[in-house]
Design a protein around this motif. Structure first.
Motif, short mmCIF file in Angstrom:
data_model
loop_
_atom_site.label_atom_id
_atom_site.label_comp_id
_atom_site.label_asym_id
_atom_site.label_seq_id
_atom_site.Cartn_x
_atom_site.Cartn_y
_atom_site.Cartn_z
N ARG A 125 0.83 -1.20 0.00
CA ARG A 125 0.00 0.00 0.00
C ARG A 125 0.87 1.26 0.00
O ARG A 125 1.51 1.57 1.00
CB ARG A 125 -0.89 0.03 1.24
CG ARG A 125 -1.73 -1.20 1.46
CD ARG A 125 -2.35 -1.19 2.84
NE ARG A 125 -3.05 -2.43 3.16
CZ ARG A 125 -4.34 -2.63 3.00
NH1 ARG A 125 -5.09 -1.65 2.52
NH2 ARG A 125 -4.89 -3.77 3.32
N ASP A 126 0.93 1.94 -1.11
CA ASP A 126 1.60 3.25 -1.21
C ASP A 126 2.96 3.25 -0.51
O ASP A 126 3.24 4.09 0.34
CB ASP A 126 0.72 4.35 -0.62
CG ASP A 126 -0.56 4.53 -1.43
OD1 ASP A 126 -0.47 4.52 -2.67
OD2 ASP A 126 -1.63 4.66 -0.83
N LEU A 127 3.80 2.31 -0.88
CA LEU A 127 5.11 2.16 -0.24
C LEU A 127 6.11 3.13 -0.87
O LEU A 127 6.40 3.07 -2.06
CB LEU A 127 5.61 0.73 -0.41
CG LEU A 127 7.00 0.41 0.16
CD1 LEU A 127 7.06 0.72 1.65
CD2 LEU A 127 7.37 -1.04 -0.11
N GLY A 181 3.64 -8.11 3.17
CA GLY A 181 3.96 -7.53 1.88
C GLY A 181 5.44 -7.35 1.60
O GLY A 181 5.81 -6.85 0.54
N LYS A 182 6.30 -7.81 2.49
CA LYS A 182 7.74 -7.57 2.30
C LYS A 182 8.31 -8.33 1.10
O LYS A 182 9.09 -7.77 0.32
CB LYS A 182 8.51 -7.91 3.58
CG LYS A 182 8.27 -9.28 4.15
CD LYS A 182 8.89 -9.42 5.53
CE LYS A 182 8.71 -10.84 6.08
NZ LYS A 182 7.28 -11.18 6.30
N SER A 183 7.94 -9.61 0.94
CA SER A 183 8.44 -10.37 -0.22
C SER A 183 7.84 -9.85 -1.52
O SER A 183 8.52 -9.82 -2.56
CB SER A 183 8.12 -11.86 -0.05
OG SER A 183 8.90 -12.42 0.99
N THR A 184 6.57 -9.42 -1.47
CA THR A 184 5.96 -8.83 -2.66
C THR A 184 6.70 -7.57 -3.07
O THR A 184 6.95 -7.34 -4.26
CB THR A 184 4.48 -8.52 -2.40
OG1 THR A 184 3.80 -9.72 -2.06
CG2 THR A 184 3.83 -7.90 -3.63
N ALA A 185 7.07 -6.74 -2.09
CA ALA A 185 7.84 -5.52 -2.39
C ALA A 185 9.16 -5.87 -3.07
O ALA A 185 9.58 -5.20 -4.03
CB ALA A 185 8.09 -4.73 -1.11
N LEU A 186 9.82 -6.92 -2.60
CA LEU A 186 11.09 -7.34 -3.20
C LEU A 186 10.88 -7.79 -4.64
O LEU A 186 11.68 -7.46 -5.53
CB LEU A 186 11.70 -8.46 -2.36
CG LEU A 186 13.22 -8.62 -2.45
CD1 LEU A 186 13.91 -7.44 -1.77
CD2 LEU A 186 13.67 -9.92 -1.79
N ARG A 187 9.82 -8.54 -4.89
CA ARG A 187 9.53 -9.02 -6.23
C ARG A 187 9.15 -7.87 -7.17
O ARG A 187 9.42 -7.93 -8.37
CB ARG A 187 8.42 -10.08 -6.18
CG ARG A 187 8.84 -11.36 -5.47
CD ARG A 187 7.69 -12.33 -5.29
NE ARG A 187 7.19 -12.81 -6.57
CZ ARG A 187 7.71 -13.83 -7.24
NH1 ARG A 187 8.75 -14.48 -6.75
NH2 ARG A 187 7.20 -14.21 -8.39
N LEU A 188 8.54 -6.83 -6.63
CA LEU A 188 8.24 -5.65 -7.45
C LEU A 188 9.52 -4.94 -7.87
O LEU A 188 9.64 -4.45 -9.00
CB LEU A 188 7.34 -4.69 -6.66
CG LEU A 188 5.91 -5.17 -6.40
CD1 LEU A 188 5.21 -4.24 -5.42
CD2 LEU A 188 5.12 -5.27 -7.69
N ILE A 189 10.50 -4.88 -6.96
CA ILE A 189 11.79 -4.27 -7.30
C ILE A 189 12.49 -5.10 -8.37
O ILE A 189 13.07 -4.55 -9.32
CB ILE A 189 12.67 -4.14 -6.05
CG1 ILE A 189 12.02 -3.19 -5.03
CG2 ILE A 189 14.07 -3.64 -6.41
CD1 ILE A 189 12.69 -3.19 -3.68
N ARG A 215 3.52 -3.62 7.91
CA ARG A 215 2.36 -4.31 8.48
C ARG A 215 1.18 -4.13 7.53
O ARG A 215 0.87 -3.01 7.12
CB ARG A 215 2.00 -3.73 9.85
CG ARG A 215 0.84 -4.45 10.53
CD ARG A 215 0.39 -3.70 11.76
NE ARG A 215 -0.53 -4.48 12.57
CZ ARG A 215 -1.25 -3.99 13.56
NH1 ARG A 215 -1.15 -2.69 13.88
NH2 ARG A 215 -2.06 -4.76 14.26
N ASP A 216 0.57 -5.23 7.15
CA ASP A 216 -0.59 -5.20 6.24
C ASP A 216 -0.29 -4.39 4.98
O ASP A 216 -1.14 -3.63 4.49
CB ASP A 216 -1.81 -4.62 6.95
CG ASP A 216 -2.28 -5.50 8.10
OD1 ASP A 216 -2.03 -6.71 8.07
OD2 ASP A 216 -2.88 -4.96 9.04
N GLY A 217 0.92 -4.54 4.46
CA GLY A 217 1.29 -3.88 3.22
C GLY A 217 1.71 -2.44 3.34
O GLY A 217 2.10 -1.82 2.34
N ALA A 218 1.66 -1.87 4.54
CA ALA A 218 1.98 -0.45 4.73
C ALA A 218 3.25 -0.29 5.55
O ALA A 218 3.49 -1.04 6.51
CB ALA A 218 0.82 0.26 5.41
#
Length: 374
Positions: free
Chosen positions: A21-23, A42-50, A209-212
């Motif tokens: 969420r709006d990271l 959401g931490k692994s998702t953030a890494l995969r987005l990078i 936490r919860d994507g934020a």
């Protein structure tokens, strides 16, 4: 190496809540940034987005100042180390190390030289002719790291790389990762759910936490000045005690009323909201090491609590006590966890009443919704 910047990055999977969420986050060139949080934050998702393995729903990822919105994974100059190692079992260690260079069209002599240099750096030269099934977990992890290092990318991404190792080996390997990162000056983003790992590894730590994003700071900054009750309780082994309290007092003194007990608060450190009047509800935060056992004290200076359980750890003992009033676990709000105290020396047995004096310097104040009260 290169800086990494996330600008309002979002990711929503079809039919599910937002995973990120709006990271917004800036990772400096050469920095080791750790993303930490509970499972599903959401931490692994953030890494995969990078890395470009997932397409962002919104926002922008920049690497070395260049927007990566349309860039394929192979165009981002990043190398990723996965939780499950992802080694080719039919190839030798040498073959696994050389494979990324072969895909880039490097000559055989160049592949051999860089694979051997990387193996020497990681202390796995004697393993070059072995295959992954013949290696231990720690050896496989070094090979997986070597396959990322040999490419000499702009950014290293590590997704819980130590979670499959036993506790003792994890401590050793994370020390090696930290030393190697400092030696190479490599921009590294490291994902873990283990807050002890985050605090020992990161130059800075971003708590999700919860994507934020909840807070980003140095490990010392996060521990001393958590931005909210979730960060306070999540970081630390154990985390900060959070007690539901109500303000009370008079002009020259302020108390925290905790169930049937109360404790005097340092007026100069109290948020203004608590000094203005009685009956203001808040959360009082105290670290486990923020108490001092005392033999006697005035009614307003000590808490008298019954010991539920104790854990003897050799150099210290953790006591789990009946809280003086309702306690809070931000992950399970309906629960009432025990109050945890860290002491050295002889510990009282379960059932005994212990008198504790909170250290005024260690008190932290939060609103009932978890926001920090300044």
């Amino acid at each position: 190496m290169a800086a990494v910047v996330l600008e309002g990055v979002r990711k929503t999977f079809p039919g599910e809540a937002a995973a990120v969420r709006d990271l917004s986050l800036e990772v400096a060139d050469g920095e080791l940034m750790v993303l930490v949080g509970p499972s599903g934050c959401g931490k692994s998702t953030a890494l995969r987005l990078i890395a470009g393995l997932e397409a962002a729903t919104g926002g922008t990822v920049r690497i070395d100042g260049r927007a990566m919105d349309q860039a394929a994974p192979g165009e981002r100059d990043v190398a990723m180390v996965f939780q499950n190692y992802a080694l080719y079992p039919h190839m030798s260690v040498r073959g696994n190390l050389e494979f990324p260079l072969r895909m880039r069209g490097a000559r055989r002599a160049e592949r051999r030289r860089r694979a051997e240099e990387t193996a020497e750096l990681l202390g796995i030269t004697e393993l070059l002719e072995r295959r992954p099934p013949a290696l231990s977990g720690g050896q496989r992890q070094r090979v997986a790291m070597g396959r990322a290092l040999v490419r000499e990318p702009a950014v290293f991404l590590m997704d819980e790389p130590l979670s499959n190792l036993d506790a003792r080996l994890r401590v050793r390997i994370r020390g090696e990762i930290a030393a190697l990162q400092r030696r190479l000056g490599a921009t590294t983003i490291y994902v873990t759910h283990d807050q002890a790992e985050a605090m020992t590894l990161g130059d800075r730590v971003a708590v999700l936490r919860d994507g934020a994003l909840q807070q980003v700071d140095t490990p010392a900054g996060l521990y001393a000045e958590p931005a909210n009750a979730f960060v306070a309780a999540f970081l630390g082994t154990p985390g900060m005690n959070l007690l539901r309290a109500r303000s009370g007092g008079r002009v020259d003194a302020v108390w925290a009323e905790l169930g049937q007990q109360r404790v005097r608060l340092p007026a100069e450190r109290c948020p203004e909201r608590l000094r203005r009047g009685d009956g203001v509800e808040f959360l009082l935060g105290i670290r486990p090491e923020g108490f001092r056992p005392v033999r006697w004290g005035s009614e307003d200076d000590v808490l008298r609590l019954k010991v539920r359980m104790r854990e003897y750890l050799g150099h210290e003992t953790l006591l789990y006590l009946e809280p003086p009033g309702p306690a809070l676990d931000p992950e399970v709000p309906e629960s009432s966890p025990p109050l945890v105290v860290r002491i050295r020396g002889e510990a009282p047995p379960p059932g005994e009443i212990l008198q504790l004096q909170p250290d005024p310097r260690g008190l932290r104040f939060f609103a009932p919704d978890g926001a920090r009260l300044e």
